[in-house]
Design a protein around this motif. Structure first.
Motif, PDB file in Angstrom:
ATOM      1  N   ILE A 128      -2.676  -2.270  11.137  1.00  0.00           N
ATOM      2  CA  ILE A 128      -2.386  -1.641   9.839  1.00  0.00           C
ATOM      3  C   ILE A 128      -2.594  -0.132   9.933  1.00  0.00           C
ATOM      4  CG2 ILE A 128      -3.044  -1.563   7.391  1.00  0.00           C
ATOM      5  CD1 ILE A 128      -3.886  -4.553   7.690  1.00  0.00           C
ATOM      6  N   ALA A 129      -3.667   0.289  10.615  1.00  0.00           N
ATOM      7  CA  ALA A 129      -3.936   1.728  10.739  1.00  0.00           C
ATOM      8  C   ALA A 129      -2.844   2.426  11.548  1.00  0.00           C
ATOM      9  CB  ALA A 129      -5.308   1.952  11.373  1.00  0.00           C
ATOM     10  N   GLU A 130      -2.234   1.686  12.502  1.00  0.00           N
ATOM     11  CA  GLU A 130      -1.114   2.265  13.273  1.00  0.00           C
ATOM     12  C   GLU A 130       0.046   2.647  12.347  1.00  0.00           C
ATOM     13  OE1 GLU A 130      -1.073   2.973  16.394  1.00  0.00           O
ATOM     14  OE2 GLU A 130      -2.414   1.626  17.496  1.00  0.00           O
ATOM     15  N   GLU A 131       0.073   2.079  11.144  1.00  0.00           N
ATOM     16  CA  GLU A 131       1.126   2.405  10.164  1.00  0.00           C
ATOM     17  C   GLU A 131       0.724   3.595   9.287  1.00  0.00           C
ATOM     18  OE1 GLU A 131       4.015   0.714   9.860  1.00  0.00           O
ATOM     19  OE2 GLU A 131       3.547  -0.852  11.319  1.00  0.00           O
ATOM     20  N   GLY A 132      -0.376   4.274   9.648  1.00  0.00           N
ATOM     21  CA  GLY A 132      -0.804   5.445   8.883  1.00  0.00           C
ATOM     22  C   GLY A 132      -1.600   5.083   7.642  1.00  0.00           C
ATOM     23  N   LEU A 133      -2.259   3.942   7.663  1.00  0.00           N
ATOM     24  CA  LEU A 133      -3.006   3.483   6.486  1.00  0.00           C
ATOM     25  C   LEU A 133      -4.478   3.252   6.844  1.00  0.00           C
ATOM     26  CD1 LEU A 133      -0.287   0.946   5.328  1.00  0.00           C
ATOM     27  CD2 LEU A 133      -0.921   3.052   4.105  1.00  0.00           C
ATOM     28  N   PHE A 134      -5.311   3.296   5.843  1.00  0.00           N
ATOM     29  CA  PHE A 134      -6.745   3.020   5.977  1.00  0.00           C
ATOM     30  C   PHE A 134      -6.915   1.528   5.712  1.00  0.00           C
ATOM     31  CE2 PHE A 134     -11.025   5.194   4.898  1.00  0.00           C
ATOM     32  CZ  PHE A 134     -11.752   4.046   5.182  1.00  0.00           C
ATOM     33  N   ALA A 135      -7.400   0.792   6.706  1.00  0.00           N
ATOM     34  CA  ALA A 135      -7.423  -0.669   6.589  1.00  0.00           C
ATOM     35  C   ALA A 135      -8.839  -1.227   6.650  1.00  0.00           C
ATOM     36  CB  ALA A 135      -6.611  -1.281   7.731  1.00  0.00           C
TER      37      ALA A 135
ATOM     38  N   GLY B 164      -3.750  13.273   1.701  1.00  0.00           N
ATOM     39  CA  GLY B 164      -2.482  13.387   2.450  1.00  0.00           C
ATOM     40  C   GLY B 164      -2.706  12.884   3.867  1.00  0.00           C
ATOM     41  N   LEU B 165      -1.717  12.189   4.424  1.00  0.00           N
ATOM     42  CA  LEU B 165      -1.908  11.530   5.721  1.00  0.00           C
ATOM     43  C   LEU B 165      -2.231  12.518   6.842  1.00  0.00           C
ATOM     44  CD1 LEU B 165      -1.942   9.008   7.468  1.00  0.00           C
ATOM     45  CD2 LEU B 165       0.542   9.190   7.695  1.00  0.00           C
ATOM     46  N   GLU B 166      -1.472  13.631   6.912  1.00  0.00           N
ATOM     47  CA  GLU B 166      -1.672  14.574   8.025  1.00  0.00           C
ATOM     48  C   GLU B 166      -3.071  15.172   7.990  1.00  0.00           C
ATOM     49  OE1 GLU B 166      -0.115  14.809  10.841  1.00  0.00           O
ATOM     50  OE2 GLU B 166       1.065  13.208   9.925  1.00  0.00           O
ATOM     51  N   GLU B 167      -3.500  15.563   6.793  1.00  0.00           N
ATOM     52  CA  GLU B 167      -4.831  16.147   6.632  1.00  0.00           C
ATOM     53  C   GLU B 167      -5.906  15.102   6.961  1.00  0.00           C
ATOM     54  OE1 GLU B 167      -4.719  19.250   6.166  1.00  0.00           O
ATOM     55  OE2 GLU B 167      -6.844  19.674   5.831  1.00  0.00           O
ATOM     56  N   PHE B 168      -5.655  13.882   6.529  1.00  0.00           N
ATOM     57  CA  PHE B 168      -6.606  12.791   6.780  1.00  0.00           C
ATOM     58  C   PHE B 168      -6.784  12.591   8.291  1.00  0.00           C
ATOM     59  CE2 PHE B 168      -7.608   8.264   7.438  1.00  0.00           C
ATOM     60  CZ  PHE B 168      -8.748   8.131   6.646  1.00  0.00           C
ATOM     61  N   LYS B 169      -5.642  12.503   8.984  1.00  0.00           N
ATOM     62  CA  LYS B 169      -5.695  12.260  10.436  1.00  0.00           C
ATOM     63  C   LYS B 169      -6.402  13.419  11.148  1.00  0.00           C
ATOM     64  CE  LYS B 169      -1.292  10.993  11.248  1.00  0.00           C
ATOM     65  NZ  LYS B 169      -0.143  10.363  11.927  1.00  0.00           N
TER      66      LYS B 169
ATOM     67  N   TYR C 169      -7.613  -8.387   2.958  1.00  0.00           N
ATOM     68  CA  TYR C 169      -7.314  -7.021   3.384  1.00  0.00           C
ATOM     69  C   TYR C 169      -7.424  -6.084   2.186  1.00  0.00           C
ATOM     70  CZ  TYR C 169      -5.046  -9.052   7.508  1.00  0.00           C
ATOM     71  OH  TYR C 169      -4.789  -9.738   8.664  1.00  0.00           O
ATOM     72  N   ILE C 170      -8.013  -4.920   2.428  1.00  0.00           N
ATOM     73  CA  ILE C 170      -7.956  -3.835   1.446  1.00  0.00           C
ATOM     74  C   ILE C 170      -7.328  -2.658   2.188  1.00  0.00           C
ATOM     75  CG2 ILE C 170      -9.278  -2.278  -0.044  1.00  0.00           C
ATOM     76  CD1 ILE C 170     -11.426  -4.494  -0.196  1.00  0.00           C
ATOM     77  N   VAL C 171      -6.181  -2.211   1.710  1.00  0.00           N
ATOM     78  CA  VAL C 171      -5.440  -1.170   2.438  1.00  0.00           C
ATOM     79  C   VAL C 171      -5.192   0.014   1.500  1.00  0.00           C
ATOM     80  CG1 VAL C 171      -3.357  -0.668   3.764  1.00  0.00           C
ATOM     81  CG2 VAL C 171      -4.350  -2.961   3.846  1.00  0.00           C
ATOM     82  N   ILE C 172      -5.492   1.210   1.995  1.00  0.00           N
ATOM     83  CA  ILE C 172      -5.383   2.423   1.177  1.00  0.00           C
ATOM     84  C   ILE C 172      -4.444   3.397   1.880  1.00  0.00           C
ATOM     85  CG2 ILE C 172      -6.691   4.386   0.227  1.00  0.00           C
ATOM     86  CD1 ILE C 172      -9.223   2.481   0.527  1.00  0.00           C
ATOM     87  N   ASP C 173      -3.550   4.007   1.093  1.00  0.00           N
ATOM     88  CA  ASP C 173      -2.635   4.996   1.667  1.00  0.00           C
ATOM     89  C   ASP C 173      -3.241   6.394   1.522  1.00  0.00           C
ATOM     90  OD1 ASP C 173      -0.613   6.563   2.535  1.00  0.00           O
ATOM     91  OD2 ASP C 173       0.896   5.834   1.109  1.00  0.00           O
ATOM     92  N   PRO C 174      -3.629   7.041   2.632  1.00  0.00           N
ATOM     93  CA  PRO C 174      -4.247   8.375   2.535  1.00  0.00           C
ATOM     94  C   PRO C 174      -3.337   9.399   1.865  1.00  0.00           C
ATOM     95  CG  PRO C 174      -4.494   7.484   4.751  1.00  0.00           C
ATOM     96  CD  PRO C 174      -3.537   6.582   4.029  1.00  0.00           C
TER      97      PRO C 174
ATOM     98  N   ALA D 254       0.844  -1.208   0.000  1.00  0.00           N
ATOM     99  CA  ALA D 254       0.000   0.000   0.000  1.00  0.00           C
ATOM    100  C   ALA D 254       0.872   1.249   0.000  1.00  0.00           C
ATOM    101  CB  ALA D 254      -0.929   0.002   1.211  1.00  0.00           C
ATOM    102  N   LYS D 255       2.006   1.185   0.712  1.00  0.00           N
ATOM    103  CA  LYS D 255       2.881   2.368   0.748  1.00  0.00           C
ATOM    104  C   LYS D 255       3.583   2.552  -0.599  1.00  0.00           C
ATOM    105  CE  LYS D 255       3.295   3.152   5.600  1.00  0.00           C
ATOM    106  NZ  LYS D 255       4.004   3.110   6.853  1.00  0.00           N
ATOM    107  N   GLU D 256       3.850   1.450  -1.274  1.00  0.00           N
ATOM    108  CA  GLU D 256       4.519   1.542  -2.577  1.00  0.00           C
ATOM    109  C   GLU D 256       3.578   1.955  -3.691  1.00  0.00           C
ATOM    110  OE1 GLU D 256       6.612  -2.061  -3.586  1.00  0.00           O
ATOM    111  OE2 GLU D 256       8.151  -1.583  -2.104  1.00  0.00           O
TER     112      GLU D 256
END
Ligand code: NAI
Length: 354
Positions: free
Chosen positions: A132-139, A280-285, A270-275, A106-108
């Protein structure tokens, strides 16, 4: 089961579970990860998926229904897709092994759809999506389970309690996590009503004619949540974690208790999405935090103390149990401490173990 409870620390519980599983011949790493998972479930208050299951897992493992030296293989099938072939090793262990592949992919590539094929029961799904979400991803995760629910309007079982879960990261605390079965209630709740001589609400289950019943002794099948809508969700779970992976699906999914000497061949996805690839991750969080704040500010209905976000009460229980210990039925603790591997309670049962 008697009502007597014994308080244990997370560490004690983990040690007892791991020890029992290893007594079946299960390798250290597999028993350790399964114990991590089951301890987490009890700490979260999901006792239906915690230590209460050790006897069943031990019986299946001792009878050959779990592969101890699995030929596990990750097959990358595209930039964003792959299958972890689990070779019917212990489900919690295999599903956990798939997480690093899902996170890395997902990160790649921005998204990862990872199938976990041929596993046994994978437990409480929040365990995986939170990691998975602890890694900054939508799981998102889902899995098959053994047929015990009627399709909407049916008088025979077809789908399982097919759970689905998601978790999203935020800044102000651990991930927000929603995790549910697609049946109104678990079979355990029917057994509980039987043992207490209580009736059940008329939307939990049906009798052998497919008619809603309030008598727990007449239950032949569970019902999907919200009628035809839950039925559709059960189908979605089975399509993504069964049909898509080529494992037995629908009414052909193996029963948890029918034959404990064979692997279960279940699917889990699993379906994993990188915000980062969207807002963007910061805005998402930040927006997840805002959602939580807005929900907390909603005026509660009469009879409710506050609005909780999904998973919040489980998180409160987890934190409390981690600090103060968790109460487990004395019978379970006695079993875990005993030299017995299992009591032959599960093999050959029908769709429901009693
Ligand atoms: P549940 O009904 O206890 O909770 C469902 C969801 O609603 C949770 O996300 C919970 O946080 C949320 N929730 C509950 N009360 C709330 C409240 N007052 N405010 C806000 N949110 C609230 O869950 P259910 O359906 O009984 O499932 C229990 C577990 O069983 C899950 O962890 C699921 O993954 C697992 N399961 C596993 C299966 C398998 O074969 N591996 C099969 C079926 C379920």
């Amino acid at each position: 089961m008697s009502e007597k409870l014994i308080k244990v620390t997370a560490e004690e519980l983990h040690g007892l579970i791991k020890n029992k599983l290893m007594s079946t011949g299960m390798p250290d790493a597999m028993a350790d990860e399964t114990a991590n998972h089951l301890t987490y479930a009890d700490l979260r208050g999901v006792h239906s998926h915690g230590a209460v299951r050790v006897e069943y897992y031990s019986e299946r493992a001792a009878k050959g229904g779990v592969t101890f030296e699995p030929d596990m293989r990750f097959e990358k099938t595209g930039d964003s897709t792959g299958i972890l072939h689990g070779d019917n090793a212990q489900g919690h262990y295999v599903a956990n092994e798939a997480i690093p592949y899902a996170v890395e992919m997902a990160k790649e590539s921005g998204v990862a759809v990872i199938g976990v094929s041929k596993v046994s029961h994978t437990g409480t799904l929040s365990y995986y999506v939170n990691k998975i979400a602890e890694e900054g991803l939508f799981a998102i995760a889902m899995c098959q389970s053994d047929p015990m629910a009627v399709p909407f309007g049916g008088a025979e079982v077809y789908y399982g309690t097919n759970p689905i879960a998601f978790a999203v990261p935020r800044n102000d605390g651990p991930p927000v996590c929603f995790d549910m079965a697609t049946t109104v209630q678990a079979w355990g709740k029917i057994l509980d009503a039987r043992s207490k001589g209580r009736s059940i609400p008329d939307d939990w289950a049906v009798d052998d004619r497919g008619v809603a019943t309030t008598d727990p002794h007449n239950v032949a099948a569970l019902t999907p949540i919200a009628g035809a809508k839950g039925y559709g969700l059960m189908m979605l779970v089975d399509m993504l974690s069964g049909v898509l992976l080529g494992v037995p699906h629908g009414g052909n999914v193996s029963s948890m208790y029918a034959d404990l000497s064979k692997g279960r061949d279940l699917g889990h996805t699993y379906i994993v999405i990188d915000p980062e690839r969207f807002i963007g991750l910061e805005e998402f969080k930040k927006n997840v935090d805002a959602t939580v704040d807005e929900l907390h500010a909603i005026r509660p209905a009469e009879g409710y103390d506050q609005i909780y976000y999904p998973g919040e009460r489980g998180l409160i229980r987890y934190t409390n149990h981690l600090e103060n210990g968790v109460e487990i039925p004395a019978e379970i603790i006695d079993y875990l401490k005993s030299d017995d591997i299992h009591y032959d309670n599960y093999d050959g049962k029908g769709i429901f173990a009693e």
